[in-house]
Design an enzyme around this catalytic site. Structure first.
Site, PDB file in Angstrom:
ATOM      1  N   ASP A 200       0.721  -1.022   0.416  1.00  0.00           N
ATOM      2  CA  ASP A 200       0.138  -0.277  -0.341  1.00  0.00           C
ATOM      3  C   ASP A 200       1.163   1.186   0.008  1.00  0.00           C
ATOM      4  O   ASP A 200       0.803   2.287   1.107  1.00  0.00           O
ATOM      5  CB  ASP A 200      -1.083  -0.080   1.633  1.00  0.00           C
ATOM      6  CG  ASP A 200      -1.828   1.452   1.053  1.00  0.00           C
ATOM      7  OD1 ASP A 200      -2.201   1.182   0.317  1.00  0.00           O
ATOM      8  OD2 ASP A 200      -2.407   1.666   2.417  1.00  0.00           O
TER       9      ASP A 200
ATOM     10  N   GLU B 134       3.906  -7.979   6.798  1.00  0.00           N
ATOM     11  CA  GLU B 134       2.954  -8.733   6.338  1.00  0.00           C
ATOM     12  C   GLU B 134       3.136  -9.790   4.804  1.00  0.00           C
ATOM     13  O   GLU B 134       2.884  -9.485   4.546  1.00  0.00           O
ATOM     14  CB  GLU B 134       2.198  -7.655   6.315  1.00  0.00           C
ATOM     15  CG  GLU B 134       1.654  -6.885   7.707  1.00  0.00           C
ATOM     16  CD  GLU B 134       0.372  -5.666   6.938  1.00  0.00           C
ATOM     17  OE1 GLU B 134       0.108  -5.242   5.802  1.00  0.00           O
ATOM     18  OE2 GLU B 134       0.267  -5.057   8.008  1.00  0.00           O
TER      19      GLU B 134
ATOM     20  N   GLU C 296       2.476  -1.594  14.052  1.00  0.00           N
ATOM     21  CA  GLU C 296       1.107  -0.892  13.519  1.00  0.00           C
ATOM     22  C   GLU C 296       0.343  -1.040  14.226  1.00  0.00           C
ATOM     23  O   GLU C 296      -0.459  -1.565  14.798  1.00  0.00           O
ATOM     24  CB  GLU C 296       1.108  -1.466  11.570  1.00  0.00           C
ATOM     25  CG  GLU C 296       2.484  -1.446  11.190  1.00  0.00           C
ATOM     26  CD  GLU C 296       2.037  -1.613   9.680  1.00  0.00           C
ATOM     27  OE1 GLU C 296       0.873  -1.211   9.151  1.00  0.00           O
ATOM     28  OE2 GLU C 296       3.105  -2.198   8.623  1.00  0.00           O
TER      29      GLU C 296
ATOM     30  N   TYR D  98      -5.654  -2.905  13.361  1.00  0.00           N
ATOM     31  CA  TYR D  98      -6.256  -2.725  12.837  1.00  0.00           C
ATOM     32  C   TYR D  98      -7.874  -2.360  13.394  1.00  0.00           C
ATOM     33  O   TYR D  98      -8.374  -1.818  12.784  1.00  0.00           O
ATOM     34  CB  TYR D  98      -6.285  -1.617  11.443  1.00  0.00           C
ATOM     35  CG  TYR D  98      -4.963  -1.539  11.473  1.00  0.00           C
ATOM     36  CD1 TYR D  98      -4.377  -0.455  11.027  1.00  0.00           C
ATOM     37  CD2 TYR D  98      -3.697  -2.049  10.553  1.00  0.00           C
ATOM     38  CE1 TYR D  98      -3.417   1.076  10.656  1.00  0.00           C
ATOM     39  CE2 TYR D  98      -2.733  -2.096   9.895  1.00  0.00           C
ATOM     40  CZ  TYR D  98      -2.256  -0.526  10.241  1.00  0.00           C
ATOM     41  OH  TYR D  98      -0.878  -0.064   9.821  1.00  0.00           O
TER      42      TYR D  98
END
Length: 657
Positions: A216, A460, A549, A513
């Protein structure tokens, strides 16, 4: 990202990328890789910076291979067709108003004509001239005066070539440097990607394709870091490796020096403190320097004098063909130790808590190009924030940035470009071999940096897939064999019970997240889900954990009360929910928190991205959002609780404990 390629195959994009012969300058064989010392001016070495405007041409031919077929490197680039001026270092994507260049995939060509100092050519047997690139994304082939000198795969690490014989075989002092650069990503590159051809002729032009990636951020391309020419004697210091240990009153600096060009040489070493006083001396290619009452290298906010660096001066003398040669190189050295327990991360024997950020090399116009003004702004913001660390998400950062981390005491988790490893074919032997080369190049470059306390081999990846077990066991064990002095990790988003790479890391780094990608809008689920995350990971592996993160997008100036997604209030509220859990678990085994992200950054276009990713606590122009003040308050409070510092100039009470 449209173009045509012969035969409708991805190989048509870069016909020579897979067929070019292996050159001495390319890192292919793992053993015996030459050194990559950062070019410095010394009494025996000179540098010539090649930044500025270069000639530039994108190969717009249907197969992107006209430059090779017509041998553009054999003549000045301007004679091959239209060229434009292109700044170096910089990404080429945002430099023009041409959308086809913004999203261009394939070969582009750079050229620079340089006048060499005559003195570099006047002593041919004893002066070596080297051409060095800080990085070029992604695959580079380089010619000097029409002769190929080096090729390199990988967009984030330096490469170089000895061009002494080439320039001395050419008339005059003009040196024409030509670079062909290809930004195509395949399943076996790092980062990986794939070319997808759109075959529906009712919807797409003939041979229409797109570059797909599974990360991303925008795949900026170009010569992103400085290009320099530098000289050494023909017998020269090729590499230096330093490791340090310390006790209460004595430090030991172990060193190993390699010399190339002769076996008949002598070495002397002097270690100087910041006042220039010699504190230890040694001789020979390998040994140990003893430093009494050393000034240790401490992280920012952990000591009143963070980032203390000694200077190790290495002098080489050699006798070659009736000539006496000398080479001098000075290496900054920080004395510090790193140790990991089941619940703590120790620097110099003291518990260290990562309160920092994730970043990107990303800014308006210049893309990923190195920019000193931006670098200094970022470091000033880091120190204003009270951040003591960052991860080089998701690739190695410029050496100039790493130098400042050493000098300012900013702790670094140094990450490879192993991002977007999502498909089984990117976990095979071809990818593994390249990944190991990249880790060797990264460690070769950054092994002597005190700021680098841990290597991260990936971000990831699909670590729940069966091939991931063998893949990450090999990459991690190889990284540890190259550098036994530092812990190794990778950053995961997999389920704790399914992750096949986690057994091999020293520290668990986990991204999550909650209330954003999972249960969007539901802040109330964070305490339960985040607590369960930590407890499950720790119960399974008994290893310290970093929240590597977490975060939420916020559009600057968008407000909502009660907080709604994308508002600055929602970003603040999410942070506070996470922080409440961090405060409980950092008393046990959580050793750090790294916000995603330091600043907004560009991504590919998509329905979930409005001019990029907006999870920054600063805008892309480095202006603070409301969340930046929340994080600043928190980080200074943590530093005040855990450090022994005198008062500093801040709005916070920060006193000696």
């Amino acid at each position: 990202m449209a173009a045509a390629a012969p035969g409708g195959s991805a190989a048509g994009l870069f016909p020579l990328l897979l067929l070019l012969p292996l050159l001495p300058g390319r890192s292919a064989a793992l053993p015996g890789m030459p050194g990559m010392l950062f070019p410095r001016d010394t009494p025996t070495r000179e540098r010539k910076e090649l930044g500025g405007l270069w000639s530039f041409r994108a190969d717009l031919s249907p197969g992107r291979n006209a430059g090779f077929a017509q041998r553009w490197y054999q003549q000045p680039l301007r004679q091959t067709g239209p060229v434009i001026d292109m700044p170096v270092p910089a990404s080429f994507n945002d430099m023009t108003q041409d959308p086809s260049l913004e999203n261009y995939i394939g070969w582009v060509w750079y050229e620079k004509e340089v006048l060499l100092p005559a003195r570099w050519l006047q002593d041919p047997p004893h002066t070596r001239v080297v051409l060095r690139f800080g990085s070029a994304h992604y695959y580079a082939v380089v010619w000097v005066n029409g002769e190929q000198v080096v090729e390199h795969e990988g967009g984030h690490l330096p490469f170089e070539a000895d061009i002494s014989n080439v320039i001395r075989g050419s008339p005059g002092t003009l040196c024409r440097i030509t670079v062909a650069l290809n930004n195509t990503l395949t399943p076996h590159t790092l980062p990986p990607g794939s070319i997808q051809y759109m075959t529906d002729k009712t919807r797409y032009p003939k041979n229409y394709f797109v570059q797909n990636t599974r990360f991303d951020f925008f795949n900026y391309a170009g010569i992103h870091r400085p290009v320099v020419l530098y000289t050494t004697p023909s017998v020269y210091i090729d590499d230096i490796t330093v490791t340090t240990t310390s006790s209460e009153h004595v430090a030991l600096v172990q060193y190993k020096v390699s010399v190339v060009g002769s076996s008949a040489y002598s070495l002397s070493l002097s270690l100087r403190d910041q006042e220039g006083k010699v504190v230890a001396t040694g001789d020979g290619p390998q040994g140990e320097l003893k430093v009494l009452n050393p000034n240790l290298w401490w992280p920012y906010l952990m000591h009143e004098n963070p980032g203390y660096l000694y200077s190790l001066e290495v002098k080489m003398q050699a006798q070659v063909a009736w000539a006496s040669l000398e080479d001098v190189y000075t290496l900054p050295v920080g004395i510090r130790t790193v140790h990991v327990t089941s619940t703590q991360f120790l620097i110099n024997g003291r518990p260290f808590y990562f309160h920092g950020v994730n970043k990107h090399e990303d800014a308006d116009i210049r893309g990923k190009g190195l920019d000193w003004a931006l670098i200094m702004k970022d470091f000033n913001l880091l120190r204003w924030l009270g951040a003591n660390s960052f991860r080089t998400s998701h690739y190695p950062y410029a050496e100039e940035i790493m130098d400042l981390c050493d000098a300012y005491g900013i702790v670094v988790i140094d990450e490879s470009p192993g991002v977007g490893i999502k498909l089984p074919e990117s976990l095979g032997n071809d990818s593994l071999s390249h990944h190991m080369v990249v880790m060797q190049e990264l460690i070769r470059r950054d092994k002597n940096r005190p700021s680098v306390v841990m290597w991260s081999v990936a971000n990831e990846p699909a670590s729940e897939l069966p091939p991931a077990d063998f893949y990450f066991r090999k990459v991690i064990s190889y990284t540890k064999a190259l550098d036994p002095s530092r812990p190794v990790t990778f950053v995961t988003e997999a389920n704790y019970a399914l992750d096949r790479g986690a057994p091999y890391v020293d520290v668990i780094c986990v991204n999550s997240y909650f209330s954003w990608y999972h249960d969007p809008g539901h802040l109330e689920v964070i305490p339960l889900q985040l607590t369960a995350q930590f407890e499950n990971w720790y119960k399974t592996y008994q290893k310290p954990i970093i929240q590597s993160e977490y975060g939420a997008d916020s559009v600057p100036g968008l407000h909502s009360d009660p907080p709604l997604m994308f508002s600055e209030e929602y970003q603040k509220a999410m942070l506070k929910e996470y922080h409440a859990v961090f405060d409980k678990k950092r008393k046990e085994y959580v050793i750090g928190e790294l916000i995603w992200n330091f600043a907004d950054f560009m991504t590919n276009q998509g329905t979930t991205r409005v001019l990029g990713n907006k999870k920054g606590i600063f805008t892309r122009q480095r202006q603070p959002k409301a969340a930046a003040f929340v994080l600043r308050e928190r980080y200074w409070k943590i530093a005040n609780e855990s450090s022994c510092l005198p008062p500093v100039k801040t709005s916070h009470s920060f006193c000696l404990k």
